[in-house]
Scaffold this active site. Structure first.
Site, PDB file in Angstrom:
ATOM      1  N   CYS A 145       0.833  -1.204   0.000  1.00 46.52           N
ATOM      2  CA  CYS A 145       0.000   0.000   0.000  1.00 46.52           C
ATOM      3  C   CYS A 145       0.865   1.252   0.000  1.00 46.52           C
ATOM      4  O   CYS A 145       1.401   1.654   1.037  1.00 46.52           O
ATOM      5  CB  CYS A 145      -0.925   0.007   1.212  1.00 46.52           C
ATOM      6  SG  CYS A 145      -2.024   1.441   1.267  1.00 46.52           S
ATOM      7  N   CYS A 148      -0.569   4.085   2.134  1.00 43.28           N
ATOM      8  CA  CYS A 148      -0.342   3.872   3.570  1.00 43.28           C
ATOM      9  C   CYS A 148       1.096   4.179   3.977  1.00 43.28           C
ATOM     10  O   CYS A 148       1.342   4.798   5.020  1.00 43.28           O
ATOM     11  CB  CYS A 148      -0.651   2.427   3.942  1.00 43.28           C
ATOM     12  SG  CYS A 148      -2.257   1.816   3.404  1.00 43.28           S
ATOM     13  N   ASP A 149       2.055   3.727   3.176  1.00 46.99           N
ATOM     14  CA  ASP A 149       3.452   3.713   3.610  1.00 46.99           C
ATOM     15  C   ASP A 149       4.406   4.593   2.809  1.00 46.99           C
ATOM     16  O   ASP A 149       5.541   4.817   3.233  1.00 46.99           O
ATOM     17  CB  ASP A 149       3.983   2.270   3.563  1.00 46.99           C
ATOM     18  CG  ASP A 149       3.180   1.323   4.439  1.00 46.99           C
ATOM     19  OD1 ASP A 149       2.686   1.777   5.490  1.00 46.99           O
ATOM     20  OD2 ASP A 149       3.034   0.145   4.076  1.00 46.99           O
TER      21      ASP A 149
END
Length: 327
Positions: A145, A148-149
């Site tokens: 992701c 997300c990261d």
């Protein structure tokens, strides 16, 4: 069914952000929800995909960030605080048209429910490499992701690799290009699979993005964190090493719906079909929430939002169908 058989008002299958949010709302509505949280040995990981995430920096209310496992633990505790009951077991088969609805588990017997919320999520597809799993679980630079990261300090101004050639890979590459020094898209063919041609053209024209055509990742290098990937040319068989500091898998997701059989209507890609603007499925009294209904956003906060919706939809359905609350 004997007179002594307990019938739950609401059973929630799953234990990610959608499930725990649904449990919190259902518990506060005095529905005494029961959660089947899954087992660590199965595909439905207790806590969901956030259990494989290290620092979560984009969940509202945590300005300093929070570890994915801690976030899930807090949600679980909050749900229990309001009266949610939890069984660490899987749903392996369901009969949702029945009254009451029936859920089979491998260790806890049959669970009966008036209403069911399915929040089993979707798992990222992985290459199946040993180092991939190890470095993903340890937060060593393997992720599924980018949203997300991708903004984490470890990835900024570094060379990052995106594995895949579809729309997801293009979206991931474009997002990562905001932070990385260079993004290398590794694709096994000589042309992209992306159906969004405008997106693909935009990514290919980006000065920070290049494509390693006809290439597959055969290994991810690094002891504590990613230092590079091993690539094999699908045409010549030649192998080479590409240095990088992060690897993002973008080869799709698989919704955890196999246990449903044909009990609810699924979309062609396997995700649960819900009525627009609601979480209602094709079966009255059955609701979907989180990534199991969402193949677009796949974020913890959007999953939590639909978990709230599912609990409210279930509460209203039970109120409108009082016969389903009787034993």
């Amino acid at each position: 069914m004997s007179e002594d058989t307990k019938v739950e008002k609401v059973v929630i299958i799953g234990s990610g952000p959608a499930a725990w949010t649904a449990a919190i709302y259902a518990a506060r509505a005095n529905l005494s929800p029961l959660v089947l949280e899954g087992m660590a040995s199965t595909e439905m990981i207790p806590g969901g995909q956030l259990m494989l995430t290290t620092e979560v920096e984009n969940f509202p209310g945590f300005p300093e960030g929070i570890h994915g496992q801690e976030l899930m633990a807090r949600m679980r505790i909050q749900a229990e605080r309001y009266g949610t009951r939890i069984i660490t077991d899987d749903a392996v088969r369901v009969s949702l048209a029945a009254r009451p609805k029936r859920i089979e588990t491998p260790y806890s017997g049959e669970v009966l429910a008036r209403a069911v919320i399915i929040a089993t999520g979707a798992r990222a597809n992985w290459l199946g490499l040993e180092n991939e799993t190890r470095l993903a679980r340890s937060g060593g630079g393997v992720s599924a992701c980018a949203v997300c990261d991708g903004a984490l300090p470890a990835f900024r101004n570094q060379r990052l690799v995106v594995v895949g050639g579809g729309d997801t890979a293009m979206t991931e590459a474009e997002h990562l290009a905001k932070y990385a020094d260079e993004v290398v898209v590794v694709h096994r063919r000589e042309e992209l699979r992306a159906t969004n041609k405008m997106l693909a053209e935009r990514v290919l024209a980006h000065p920070k993005v290049r494509v390693a055509w006809n290439s597959v990742v055969t290994d991810i290098l690094g002891a504590e964190s990613v230092t590079g990937v091993r690539l094999r040319d699908t045409v010549t068989g030649e192998e080479r090493t590409l240095e990088c500091r992060g690897v993002f898998m973008a080869i799709g997701h698989t919704p955890n719906t196999a246990f449903l059989g044909e009990e609810v209507l699924l979309r062609p890609n396997g995700y649960i079909q819900v009525e627009a603007g609601t979480t209602r499925t094709s079966v009255p009294g059955v609701f979907g929430a989180g990534d199991v209904i969402d193949d677009v956003y796949r974020q913890a906060v959007t999953a939590a939002g639909t978990g709230c919706m599912a609990a409210l939809d279930a509460e209203r359905w039970l109120a409108e169908n009082p016969g389903h609350l009787q034993g």
